[in-house]
Design a protein around this motif. Structure first.
Motif, short mmCIF file in Angstrom:
data_model
loop_
_atom_site.label_atom_id
_atom_site.label_comp_id
_atom_site.label_asym_id
_atom_site.label_seq_id
_atom_site.Cartn_x
_atom_site.Cartn_y
_atom_site.Cartn_z
N LEU A 32 0.97 -1.28 -0.10
CA LEU A 32 -0.19 -0.01 0.06
C LEU A 32 1.01 1.26 0.10
N GLY A 33 1.89 1.22 0.74
CA GLY A 33 2.93 2.27 0.72
C GLY A 33 3.38 2.47 -0.62
N ALA A 34 3.95 1.35 -1.36
CA ALA A 34 4.49 1.67 -2.55
C ALA A 34 3.50 2.03 -3.45
N ILE A 35 2.50 1.85 -3.44
CA ILE A 35 1.02 2.20 -4.51
C ILE A 35 1.11 3.58 -4.44
N GLU A 36 1.16 4.14 -3.07
CA GLU A 36 1.01 5.57 -2.76
C GLU A 36 2.20 6.31 -3.38
N LEU A 37 3.46 5.72 -3.27
CA LEU A 37 4.73 6.29 -3.65
C LEU A 37 4.67 6.25 -5.01
N THR A 38 4.08 5.52 -5.85
CA THR A 38 4.06 5.46 -7.22
C THR A 38 3.17 6.54 -7.52
N PHE A 39 1.90 6.59 -7.16
CA PHE A 39 1.32 7.92 -7.52
C PHE A 39 1.83 9.22 -7.42
N ARG A 40 2.57 9.40 -6.20
CA ARG A 40 3.39 10.58 -5.94
C ARG A 40 4.43 10.67 -7.07
N ILE A 41 5.13 9.70 -7.50
CA ILE A 41 6.13 10.06 -8.43
C ILE A 41 5.28 10.66 -9.79
N ARG A 42 4.39 10.18 -10.14
CA ARG A 42 3.54 10.71 -11.36
C ARG A 42 3.03 11.97 -11.06
N ASP A 43 2.64 12.23 -9.87
CA ASP A 43 1.71 13.57 -9.57
C ASP A 43 2.55 14.74 -9.39
N VAL A 95 6.48 12.42 -13.47
CA VAL A 95 7.02 11.29 -14.31
C VAL A 95 6.05 10.18 -14.67
N THR A 96 6.37 10.06 -15.91
CA THR A 96 5.39 8.98 -16.27
C THR A 96 5.95 7.45 -15.94
N ILE A 97 5.23 6.43 -15.65
CA ILE A 97 5.55 5.16 -15.36
C ILE A 97 5.18 3.93 -16.12
#
Length: 243
Positions: free
Chosen positions: A174-185, A189-191
């Protein structure tokens, strides 16, 4: 933003990728799934320049990148993580990320400024408290976050994430999912991400592409791909696909 047309890669008589087309648009989080040996990491290696394709081409923002060496592709804006994390073990976390900053696209050449930027990235990825620790002191979740932080240090336009959720427990996922969205937003950065953890893929990605034996078998919304007969057959066998 990132496009592949007819990507083919052979290793002797083995065809690892066969005529694969793909697109990743700016601002997307796109998942890449498939059973082990389906060609996922091979595709990332072609995109990032570790392998030269035997057919087809990859382009970034309309410019062909296939066939260029990895350092040139990184300089054009493609960052990546690796399935097997290999930080510089004798350097602290902040030094690991500072090296990426110094050799990345930020235009920073002074070590103190690079360390300041590295610390900012470590704070963003939740590692600021361990900035002066050595990588060998980290648990798996933090080693994965360090890998992401090093990739962000190069200031990529798009980042290729190779199984950053693997081996994590539910809370860590769940923490990694949140980080993924924060990287994009927050970093804009596109992922493009490889993942076997379906919860992470289903909750993170707006679109999923599936490979099997080096062939693209599905591409679409997460629910569509998860229920695609060819995807079910690839993962579970013909009986589960209704055949």
């Amino acid at each position: 933003m990132l496009k592949g047309s007819g990507i083919t890669k052979r290793f002797g008589g083995l065809v690892a990728l066969s005529d694969v087309d793909f697109e990743v648009n700016r601002g997307e989080i796109v998942g890449l799934i498939g059973p082990n040996g389906s060609g996922k990491t091979t595709l990332f290696n072609v995109i990032s320049g570790f392998y030269k394709p035997d057919g087809g081409e990859v382009s970034l923002l309309g410019e062909r990148i296939s066939g260029k060496p990895p350092h040139r592709i990184a300089a054009m804006g493609i960052g990546r993580t690796f399935q097997i994390v290999r930080p510089l073990m004798d350097l602290t976390l902040v030094e690991n990320v500072a090296i990426a900053v110094l050799y990345g696209r930020m235009g920073i050449s002074e070590s103190t400024e690079a360390k300041d930027k590295a610390y900012e990235i470590l704070r963003f990825t939740g590692l600021a408290a361990k900035a002066y620790s050595l990588p060998g002191q980290l648990v798996l979740e933090d080693r994965k976050r360090l890998e992401v932080a090093r990739a962000l240090g190069s200031r990529p336009e798009i980042i290729l994430l190779d199984e950053v959720f693997a081996g994590l427990n539910r809370k860590e996922i769940l923490g990694a999912i949140e980080l993924t969205f924060r990287i994009r937003d927050e970093y804009r950065v596109t992922i493009f991400m490889i993942e076997h953890v379906m919860k992470a893929i289903m909750e993170s990605c707006s679109r999923i592409m599936a490979l099997h034996h080096g062939v693209k078998i599905a591409d679409g919304k997460p629910e569509e791909v998860a229920n695609h007969p060819e995807v079910i057959r690839a993962y579970l066998g013909a009986d589960y696909a209704g055949n």
